[in-house]
Design a protein around this motif. Structure first.
Motif, mmCIF file in Angstrom:
data_model
loop_
_atom_site.group_PDB
_atom_site.id
_atom_site.type_symbol
_atom_site.label_atom_id
_atom_site.label_comp_id
_atom_site.label_asym_id
_atom_site.label_seq_id
_atom_site.Cartn_x
_atom_site.Cartn_y
_atom_site.Cartn_z
ATOM 1 N N THR A 185 0.815 -1.218 0.000
ATOM 2 C CA THR A 185 0.000 0.000 0.000
ATOM 3 C C THR A 185 0.846 1.264 0.000
ATOM 4 O OG1 THR A 185 -0.058 0.093 2.413
ATOM 5 C CG2 THR A 185 -1.829 -1.153 1.290
ATOM 6 N N THR A 186 2.120 1.135 0.343
ATOM 7 C CA THR A 186 3.075 2.229 0.593
ATOM 8 C C THR A 186 2.684 3.055 1.812
ATOM 9 O OG1 THR A 186 2.091 3.866 -0.920
ATOM 10 C CG2 THR A 186 3.752 2.350 -1.834
ATOM 11 N N GLY A 187 1.847 2.456 2.668
ATOM 12 C CA GLY A 187 1.518 3.138 3.914
ATOM 13 C C GLY A 187 2.738 3.432 4.756
ATOM 14 N N TYR A 188 3.786 2.619 4.613
ATOM 15 C CA TYR A 188 4.998 2.848 5.406
ATOM 16 C C TYR A 188 5.622 4.205 5.096
ATOM 17 C CZ TYR A 188 7.954 1.792 1.336
ATOM 18 O OH TYR A 188 8.563 1.797 0.106
ATOM 19 N N GLN A 189 5.258 4.797 3.920
ATOM 20 C CA GLN A 189 5.732 6.133 3.561
ATOM 21 C C GLN A 189 4.739 7.211 4.000
ATOM 22 O OE1 GLN A 189 6.176 5.484 -0.719
ATOM 23 N NE2 GLN A 189 8.411 5.445 -0.483
ATOM 24 N N ALA A 190 3.822 6.825 4.876
ATOM 25 C CA ALA A 190 2.763 7.730 5.344
ATOM 26 C C ALA A 190 1.867 8.172 4.200
ATOM 27 C CB ALA A 190 3.354 8.932 6.076
ATOM 28 N N ALA A 191 1.612 7.239 3.259
ATOM 29 C CA ALA A 191 0.782 7.555 2.095
ATOM 30 C C ALA A 191 -0.616 7.976 2.528
ATOM 31 C CB ALA A 191 0.695 6.330 1.191
ATOM 32 N N ASP A 192 -1.184 8.954 1.785
ATOM 33 C CA ASP A 192 -2.541 9.384 2.098
ATOM 34 C C ASP A 192 -3.542 8.396 1.492
ATOM 35 O OD1 ASP A 192 -2.560 9.985 -0.634
ATOM 36 O OD2 ASP A 192 -2.469 12.155 -0.317
ATOM 37 N N TRP A 193 -4.817 8.559 1.869
ATOM 38 C CA TRP A 193 -5.828 7.610 1.417
ATOM 39 C C TRP A 193 -5.985 7.585 -0.103
ATOM 40 C CZ3 TRP A 193 -7.847 3.271 1.860
ATOM 41 C CH2 TRP A 193 -9.009 2.915 1.173
ATOM 42 N N PRO A 194 -6.000 8.707 -0.816
ATOM 43 C CA PRO A 194 -6.111 8.617 -2.284
ATOM 44 C C PRO A 194 -4.995 7.765 -2.913
ATOM 45 C CG PRO A 194 -6.585 10.843 -1.582
ATOM 46 C CD PRO A 194 -6.080 10.115 -0.366
ATOM 47 N N THR A 195 -3.781 7.846 -2.370
ATOM 48 C CA THR A 195 -2.671 7.046 -2.899
ATOM 49 C C THR A 195 -2.905 5.559 -2.640
ATOM 50 O OG1 THR A 195 -1.093 8.842 -2.552
ATOM 51 C CG2 THR A 195 -0.191 6.623 -2.758
ATOM 52 N N VAL A 196 -3.286 5.220 -1.419
ATOM 53 C CA VAL A 196 -3.544 3.824 -1.076
ATOM 54 C C VAL A 196 -4.712 3.283 -1.891
ATOM 55 C CG1 VAL A 196 -4.248 2.260 0.782
ATOM 56 C CG2 VAL A 196 -2.600 4.087 1.245
ATOM 57 N N SER A 197 -5.781 4.065 -1.993
ATOM 58 C CA SER A 197 -6.962 3.639 -2.748
ATOM 59 C C SER A 197 -6.626 3.389 -4.201
ATOM 60 C CB SER A 197 -8.049 4.713 -2.623
ATOM 61 O OG SER A 197 -9.202 4.335 -3.343
ATOM 62 N N ASP A 198 -5.807 4.253 -4.779
ATOM 63 C CA ASP A 198 -5.405 4.079 -6.179
ATOM 64 C C ASP A 198 -4.604 2.801 -6.377
ATOM 65 O OD1 ASP A 198 -4.897 5.106 -8.990
ATOM 66 O OD2 ASP A 198 -2.834 5.029 -8.207
ATOM 67 N N ARG A 199 -3.750 2.480 -5.432
ATOM 68 C CA ARG A 199 -2.956 1.246 -5.554
ATOM 69 C C ARG A 199 -3.853 0.010 -5.447
ATOM 70 N NH1 ARG A 199 2.336 1.757 -5.727
ATOM 71 N NH2 ARG A 199 2.763 -0.329 -4.913
ATOM 72 N N ILE A 200 -4.844 0.084 -4.595
ATOM 73 C CA ILE A 200 -5.784 -1.036 -4.496
ATOM 74 C C ILE A 200 -6.518 -1.213 -5.828
ATOM 75 C CG2 ILE A 200 -7.895 -1.852 -3.374
ATOM 76 C CD1 ILE A 200 -6.902 -0.420 -0.821
ATOM 77 N N ASP A 201 -6.942 -0.126 -6.425
ATOM 78 C CA ASP A 201 -7.631 -0.196 -7.726
ATOM 79 C C ASP A 201 -6.741 -0.804 -8.797
ATOM 80 O OD1 ASP A 201 -10.068 0.917 -6.937
ATOM 81 O OD2 ASP A 201 -9.362 2.968 -7.278
ATOM 82 N N ARG A 202 -5.482 -0.415 -8.804
ATOM 83 C CA ARG A 202 -4.593 -0.829 -9.897
ATOM 84 C C ARG A 202 -4.037 -2.235 -9.742
ATOM 85 N NH1 ARG A 202 0.212 2.565 -10.632
ATOM 86 N NH2 ARG A 202 0.008 3.289 -8.467
ATOM 87 N N PHE A 203 -3.807 -2.659 -8.519
ATOM 88 C CA PHE A 203 -3.005 -3.865 -8.329
ATOM 89 C C PHE A 203 -3.750 -5.056 -7.725
ATOM 90 C CE2 PHE A 203 0.551 -0.581 -7.739
ATOM 91 C CZ PHE A 203 0.815 -0.560 -9.116
ATOM 92 N N THR A 204 -4.972 -4.879 -7.299
ATOM 93 C CA THR A 204 -5.694 -5.995 -6.708
ATOM 94 C C THR A 204 -6.091 -6.999 -7.775
ATOM 95 O OG1 THR A 204 -6.551 -4.605 -4.927
ATOM 96 C CG2 THR A 204 -7.698 -6.686 -5.340
ATOM 97 N N VAL A 205 -5.753 -8.266 -7.543
ATOM 98 C CA VAL A 205 -6.073 -9.372 -8.442
ATOM 99 C C VAL A 205 -6.545 -10.549 -7.583
ATOM 100 C CG1 VAL A 205 -4.464 -8.721 -10.278
ATOM 101 C CG2 VAL A 205 -3.662 -10.142 -8.372
ATOM 102 N N PRO A 206 -7.233 -11.521 -8.180
ATOM 103 C CA PRO A 206 -7.657 -12.685 -7.383
ATOM 104 C C PRO A 206 -6.466 -13.343 -6.680
ATOM 105 C CG PRO A 206 -8.790 -12.670 -9.483
ATOM 106 C CD PRO A 206 -7.763 -11.576 -9.550
ATOM 107 N N GLY A 207 -6.644 -13.617 -5.406
ATOM 108 C CA GLY A 207 -5.576 -14.228 -4.618
ATOM 109 C C GLY A 207 -4.536 -13.250 -4.142
ATOM 110 N N THR A 208 -4.791 -11.964 -4.271
ATOM 111 C CA THR A 208 -3.789 -10.960 -3.940
ATOM 112 C C THR A 208 -3.348 -11.051 -2.480
ATOM 113 O OG1 THR A 208 -3.286 -8.607 -4.261
ATOM 114 C CG2 THR A 208 -5.364 -9.111 -3.203
#
Length: 460
Positions: A185-208
């Protein structure tokens, strides 16, 4: 509890990794010790499910930082519990060493611990001996805290996670599951919610498999409920890491037995080809589960598994199991196999019985009969085979078939040399005659007198 501020970013985009790398390395042929750890960048599932994992390390910080990290840890455990989600924690040995009660809380909540090294070095800069030292020190800290990784590893910085040499070194130390991740999620970089949400949209796949971080300045604990809600809104459910590394009929068998809370505990390998691609086996802390088209999905464990392994498991004459471990008479247990059976009771240990000897034994009521449990495996003898039981022996040759000999007649027969004696193999079971009992043999008989308590040899 401080996040790894100097954590390296992998240069390959996470989505490319998720697509280019299979859920796990190809299955290994034959039921033998893996020579490489199996890498999971995703779980086996091809449906819309995700596994949530958290990396957890310790570095000394200010009192304020430690207080935030402590609050983050509590938040993660509370949010997971509130949502009924079982996660995984990539934990360093130094964290467990300094926070043993927290390590135990993770396990008590049902979550999976993954060995994340002792002090979080880059494993690609270490020698084999140094890698093993990191693994061993971490496991020692886990044991002292009363927890275990069950041979699961996660590479610090994700460095070299696909490197063949690293995965060979892991396997050589008993680590056969390399639980990587699909995206961070890159939360370790103190990412904000829009950044985390965008990564979930782009990278989530079955079995993730999603990796997050607990310690300050990670934003993941604060976003965790939003992350869960977003995944649910995308139609995703959640599977534990325990389940993510199992699949199909073996997973069904594992879960039916109680999963991680059963005698099986955690899987210690991915799924392996047992003999061919049409068969499978998976190793667990408390046993193995096998699949074959002929035998179905069966488990073997304990002393019976130890004996089965000593005989060569699926490559032995026994081949695949055709039953689960089943309770026998008098507190014993047994498994049936394609080529025989293994029986265990505390008084005798585990021994195999097969072929005509097993058929004869079963006709005499098996372990519940007067012969009781086997005291030996089937043994090659002059002209045939024999097995010892608590109450006597059974001998077999192709010409005479299988027959039992017991009591005083057996004592006499053994004193003469049994099948290698002049009498040869038995041609009858013991039967009643006037004044006593008798066994016939190829070249004579032994008669036991009830009146005198002696055995007399009659030779042809």
């Amino acid at each position: 509890m401080e996040v790894r501020r100097l954590r390296r970013l992998v240069t390959v985009p996470a989505l490319v990794v998720a697509v280019a790398v299979t859920a796990a390395a190809p299955a290994v042929a034959s039921d033998t010790t893996p020579v490489q750890a199996q890498v999971f960048t995703r779980g086996y599932d091809t449906t819309n499910v995700a596994s949530l994992t958290f990396d957890l390390d310790w570095r000394t910080g200010t009192a304020a930082e430690q207080a935030v990290s402590r609050a983050n840890f509590e938040t993660v455990l509370q949010v997971l519990a509130a949502n009924g989600i079982t996660g995984g924690f990539g934990m360093t040995g130094r964290f467990a060493e300094q926070n043993p009660a927290d390590a135990r809380r993770v396990v008590a909540a049902g979550h999976k611990i993954i060995n994340h090294s002792y002090s979080h070095p880059d494993f690609m800069t270490l020698t084999q001996a140094q890698r093993w030292d990191q693994l061993d020190r971490s496991e020692a800290a886990f044991r002292a805290a009363g927890v275990s990784s069950a041979g699961w590893f996660r590479a610090p910085y994700r460095s070299g996670y696909l490197d063949a040499g690293l995965n060979r070194d892991l396997a050589a130390r008993g680590f056969y599951v390399n639980l990587d991740w699909t995206f961070d999620t890159t939360g370790y970089q103190a990412a904000d919610w829009p950044t985390v949400s965008d990564r979930i949209d782009r990278f989530t796949v079955p079995g993730t498999i999603i990796v997050m971080h607990v310690s300050t300045p990670s934003s993941d604990p604060g976003h965790l409920q939003q992350i869960i809600d977003k995944l649910k809104g995308m139609g995703y459910g959640f599977v534990s890491p325990w389940q993510a590394v199992t699949r199909g009929l073996i997973r069904g068998k594992y879960l039916a037995a109680g999963g991680a809370s059963s005698v099986f505990g955690a899987a210690t390998t991915g799924e392996l080809d047992a003999t061919t691609a049409a068969t499978a086996v998976q190793w667990f802390q408390g046993g193995r589960i096998y699949y074959s088209p002929a035998g179905g999905t069966r488990f073997v464990r304990g002393a019976i598994l130890t004996k089965y392994r000593a005989l060569g498991t699926v490559t032995s004459v026994l081949a695949f199991p055709t039953s689960d471990e089943t309770a026998g008479a008098g507190g014993g247990w047994f498994n049936h196999f394609q080529g025989g059976s293994i029986y265990w009771v505390a008084a005798t240990g585990a021994h195999s019985v097969q072929g005509g000897i097993r058929t004869k034994w079963w006709s005499l009521n098996g372990e519940a009969g007067f012969l009781g449990y086997p005291r030996s495996d089937e043994t090659k003898l002059t002209g045939g085979y024999g097995s010892q039981f608590q109450g006597g022996n059974i001998y077999w040759t192709s010409g005479t078939g299988a027959h039992e000999v017991h009591g005083g007649i057996l004592t006499k027969y053994l004193s003469l040399g049994a099948m290698s004696s002049a009498l040869g193999a038995p041609t009858s079971d013991e039967y009643v005659v006037a004044g006593g009992y008798r066994n016939d043999f190829l070249h004579g008989a032994i008669v036991w007198s009830s009146a005198t308590g002696t055995a007399t040899v009659i030779q042809n």
